[in-house]
Enzyme design. Structure first.
Site, mmCIF file in Angstrom:
data_model
loop_
_atom_site.group_PDB
_atom_site.id
_atom_site.type_symbol
_atom_site.label_atom_id
_atom_site.label_comp_id
_atom_site.label_asym_id
_atom_site.label_seq_id
_atom_site.Cartn_x
_atom_site.Cartn_y
_atom_site.Cartn_z
ATOM 1 N N GLU A 64 -40.331 4.777 11.492
ATOM 2 C CA GLU A 64 -39.937 5.617 10.373
ATOM 3 C C GLU A 64 -41.147 6.099 9.586
ATOM 4 O OE1 GLU A 64 -35.692 3.331 9.840
ATOM 5 O OE2 GLU A 64 -37.033 3.330 8.141
ATOM 6 N N CYS A 104 -45.610 8.278 3.698
ATOM 7 C CA CYS A 104 -45.810 6.859 4.019
ATOM 8 C C CYS A 104 -45.720 6.714 5.540
ATOM 9 C CB CYS A 104 -44.713 6.061 3.307
ATOM 10 S SG CYS A 104 -44.842 4.305 3.578
ATOM 11 N N CYS A 130 -43.779 -5.628 13.091
ATOM 12 C CA CYS A 130 -45.014 -6.197 12.571
ATOM 13 C C CYS A 130 -45.108 -7.630 13.083
ATOM 14 C CB CYS A 130 -45.019 -6.188 11.043
ATOM 15 S SG CYS A 130 -46.596 -6.757 10.342
ATOM 16 N N CYS A 168 -44.226 -11.856 6.739
ATOM 17 C CA CYS A 168 -44.012 -11.961 5.290
ATOM 18 C C CYS A 168 -42.511 -12.097 5.026
ATOM 19 C CB CYS A 168 -44.579 -10.743 4.589
ATOM 20 S SG CYS A 168 -46.320 -10.492 4.995
ATOM 21 N N CYS A 223 -40.184 -9.079 3.579
ATOM 22 C CA CYS A 223 -40.324 -7.746 4.177
ATOM 23 C C CYS A 223 -39.384 -7.590 5.365
ATOM 24 C CB CYS A 223 -41.768 -7.544 4.610
ATOM 25 S SG CYS A 223 -42.040 -6.022 5.536
ATOM 26 N N GLY A 242 -45.562 -2.058 9.823
ATOM 27 C CA GLY A 242 -46.733 -2.597 10.515
ATOM 28 C C GLY A 242 -47.912 -2.902 9.625
ATOM 29 N N SER A 297 -53.003 0.148 3.153
ATOM 30 C CA SER A 297 -52.545 -1.096 2.539
ATOM 31 C C SER A 297 -52.581 -2.225 3.569
ATOM 32 C CB SER A 297 -51.104 -0.916 2.027
ATOM 33 O OG SER A 297 -50.586 -2.147 1.591
ATOM 34 N N SER A 351 -51.913 -6.245 -0.463
ATOM 35 C CA SER A 351 -50.624 -6.829 -0.817
ATOM 36 C C SER A 351 -50.887 -8.254 -1.283
ATOM 37 C CB SER A 351 -49.702 -6.837 0.401
ATOM 38 O OG SER A 351 -49.376 -5.523 0.757
ATOM 39 N N LEU A 352 -51.067 -8.436 -2.572
ATOM 40 C CA LEU A 352 -51.401 -9.776 -3.068
ATOM 41 C C LEU A 352 -50.121 -10.597 -3.267
ATOM 42 C CD1 LEU A 352 -53.863 -11.444 -3.781
ATOM 43 C CD2 LEU A 352 -53.650 -10.674 -6.147
ATOM 44 N N ASN A 370 -37.218 -4.593 -2.992
ATOM 45 C CA ASN A 370 -36.094 -3.865 -2.409
ATOM 46 C C ASN A 370 -35.368 -4.773 -1.436
ATOM 47 O OD1 ASN A 370 -36.494 -1.208 -3.579
ATOM 48 N ND2 ASN A 370 -38.383 -1.183 -2.387
ATOM 49 N N CYS A 395 -39.848 0.855 -0.068
ATOM 50 C CA CYS A 395 -40.838 -0.102 0.466
ATOM 51 C C CYS A 395 -40.167 -1.320 1.063
ATOM 52 C CB CYS A 395 -41.715 -0.679 -0.637
ATOM 53 S SG CYS A 395 -42.621 0.488 -1.543
HETATM 54 N N1 SAH Z 1 -48.549 -4.256 6.248
HETATM 55 C C1 SAH Z 1 -49.116 -3.619 5.140
HETATM 56 C C2 SAH Z 1 -48.524 -2.277 4.807
HETATM 57 C C3 SAH Z 1 -47.038 -2.093 4.940
HETATM 58 S S1 SAH Z 1 -45.984 -2.715 3.711
HETATM 59 C C4 SAH Z 1 -49.080 -4.535 3.936
HETATM 60 O O1 SAH Z 1 -48.406 -5.546 3.985
HETATM 61 O O2 SAH Z 1 -49.779 -4.237 2.966
HETATM 62 C C5 SAH Z 1 -46.225 -1.711 2.250
HETATM 63 C C6 SAH Z 1 -45.988 -2.485 0.950
HETATM 64 O O3 SAH Z 1 -44.599 -2.787 0.742
HETATM 65 C C7 SAH Z 1 -46.721 -3.820 0.945
HETATM 66 O O4 SAH Z 1 -47.330 -4.058 -0.296
HETATM 67 C C8 SAH Z 1 -45.585 -4.770 1.179
HETATM 68 O O5 SAH Z 1 -45.893 -6.057 0.772
HETATM 69 C C9 SAH Z 1 -44.479 -4.151 0.371
HETATM 70 N N2 SAH Z 1 -43.143 -4.663 0.689
HETATM 71 C C10 SAH Z 1 -42.743 -5.259 1.833
HETATM 72 N N3 SAH Z 1 -41.435 -5.596 1.747
HETATM 73 C C11 SAH Z 1 -41.000 -5.207 0.535
HETATM 74 C C12 SAH Z 1 -39.731 -5.245 -0.120
HETATM 75 N N4 SAH Z 1 -38.652 -5.749 0.478
HETATM 76 N N5 SAH Z 1 -39.646 -4.727 -1.362
HETATM 77 C C13 SAH Z 1 -40.726 -4.175 -1.950
HETATM 78 N N6 SAH Z 1 -41.941 -4.087 -1.370
HETATM 79 C C14 SAH Z 1 -42.086 -4.604 -0.146
HETATM 80 FE FE1 SF4 Z 2 -46.158 -6.796 8.056
HETATM 81 FE FE2 SF4 Z 2 -46.898 -5.746 5.683
HETATM 82 FE FE3 SF4 Z 2 -44.329 -6.422 6.151
HETATM 83 FE FE4 SF4 Z 2 -46.180 -8.332 5.875
HETATM 84 S S1 SF4 Z 2 -45.509 -6.836 4.283
HETATM 85 S S2 SF4 Z 2 -44.583 -8.281 7.451
HETATM 86 S S3 SF4 Z 2 -47.936 -7.373 6.838
HETATM 87 S S4 SF4 Z 2 -45.467 -4.841 7.196
#
Ligand code: SAH
Ligand code: SF4
Length: 368
Positions: free
Chosen positions: A93, A106, A113, A117, A120, A166, A198, A220-221, A298, A341
């Site tokens: 997507e 985006c 991935c 996490c 996510c 990813g 990111s 992504s901290l 989200n 996101c």
């Molecule tokens: N893999 C990379 C980039 C993709 S995710 C990363 O982790 O940085 C893009 C952003 O969306 C990241 O900051 C991720 O942590 C955040 N994200 C992932 N799942 C989410 C969710 N359910 N709600 C809000 N943000 C989320």
């Molecule tokens: Fe992968 Fe980023 Fe999602 Fe973590 S937040 S699972 S690194 S896409």
């Protein structure tokens, strides 16, 4: 028949090498870049500033192949999502978010991935494969094709964030090639300020990126201590917070005027949203030039996390602002078309069978 080279995924350097191999002059590369990315011409016959002989030669050994768009969704807030078909029964997507004078795309870098996490949706789905450079840059090609230019003749997509499905630094070479094309004036001419990658924190690759491709960096901290971050971002067990922030410092070193790091922090109710977390976060970021971006969580099917209340997000934000931090709260966009996101799911033929395993684990927990 040997497979024809897809020129869509070659950056200037790659195309120059391709032409030299064909016995042609390297400057042809620039002409090709313009045809493919600026005018979005995929048929060599239409590339009129190339000789007929060269066009025929190109036709034999190469192609400009753009993946097929399976679906396009338009949200009531103007956000658009394309579901794009990838080889092997997969789909990824790409999401376009218009806001004021800018339009941000985006972009996804992998099918699924490999990192896990917990908050996510992509991470919970498992991993299939890396996208190649053509499949990555194709997302920008497709968005430009659909959206074109505004009445003043400017491209509607002004910014790109590598924040789709990813982990971009886990697919390093292909992502750098695609970003070279995005930055190239003969490609999309997007300045490094408007191109953000990111990462969840692949420390060695952050150092490499500084050398190879000048773009804005977001991390992504999501947690202000290692205990919690180990839990929600398992990669932290390998590259803990101190290592990650040290890499960020190196990334901006010597370039203080021009660079800052965007720190993403997803707001999870009762998990990481207490004022003590805000205090720890402020301390961690004391001597790093950063902008903090609070992301309301989200939800997605199967998750137990909840988004922090609006009031708590506001308190968290105000605490950090009072400490002198620059803080924004990301607006949730496109949630009616599941484009926000962390909601991106595409169609992942999970090779790691993670989704299955997780579903089983959930069942076990449920029955206990
Ligand atoms: N893999 C990379 C980039 C993709 S995710 C990363 O982790 O940085 C893009 C952003 O969306 C990241 O900051 C991720 O942590 C955040 N994200 C992932 N799942 C989410 C969710 N359910 N709600 C809000 N943000 C989320
Ligand atoms: Fe992968 Fe980023 Fe999602 Fe973590 S937040 S699972 S690194 S896409």
């Amino acid at each position: 028949m040997t497979e024809r080279t897809n020129l869509l995924g070659l950056d200037l350097q790659g195309l120059e090498a391709f032409f030299v191999e064909l016995g042609e002059k390297p400057f042809r590369a620039r002409q090709l870049l313009q045809w493919i990315h600026k005018y979005r011409v995929t048929d060599f016959a239409e590339m009129t500033n190339l000789s007929k002989v060269l066009r025929e030669k190109l036709q034999q050994v190469s192609e400009v192949r753009v993946p097929e768009v399976l679906q396009e969704h338009v949200s009531r807030d103007g956000t658009r999502k394309w579901i794009i078909k990838m080889d092997g029964g997969n789909a990824i997507e790409a999401v376009f978010i218009p806001e004021g004078g800018r339009g941000t795309l985006c972009v996804s870098s992998q099918v699924g991935c490999a990192l896990t996490c917990t908050f996510c949706s992509t991470g919970q789905q498992g991993f299939n494969r890396n996208l190649d450079a053509a499949e990555i840059v194709a997302q920008l090609w497709i968005a430009n094709e659909a959206l074109g230019k505004d009445p003043k003749g400017n491209r509607v997509v002004t910014n790109v964030v590598m924040m789709g499905m990813g982990e971009p630094l886990a697919n390093y070479n292909n992502v750098v090639t695609a970003m070279n094309l995005m930055r190239d004036d003969f490609g999309y001419g997007i300045s490094w300020r408007r191109l953000t990658l990111s990462t969840s924190g692949m420390v060695p690759m952050i150092d490499k990126l500084r050398e190879d491709c000048h773009v804005s960096l977001a991390i992504s901290l999501h947690a202000a201590n290692d205990k919690l971050r180990d839990e929600i971002i398992p990669l932290n067990q390998k590259y803990p917070i101190a290592d990650l922030l040290a890499a960020c410092k190196r990334y901006v070193a010597g370039d203080q005027k021009r660079r800052h790091i965007t720190v993403e922090y997803v707001m999870l109710d009762g998990i990481n949203d207490a004022l003590e977390d805000a205090r720890d976060l402020d301390r961690l970021l004391k001597d790093l030039p950063t902008k903090i971006n609070l992301i309301p969580f989200n939800p997605f099917p199967g998750t137990d996390y909840k988004c922090s209340s609006r009031k708590q997000i506001e308190r968290f934000k105000q605490y950090l602002i009072d400490k002198g931090q620059v803080v924004t709260v990301r607006k949730t966009r496109g949630d009616d078309i599941v484009a926000a996101c962390g909601q991106l799911a595409g169609e992942v033929q999970d090779k790691s069978r993670r989704a299955e395993r997780l579903a089983k684990q959930r069942e076990v927990v449920f029955h206990q």
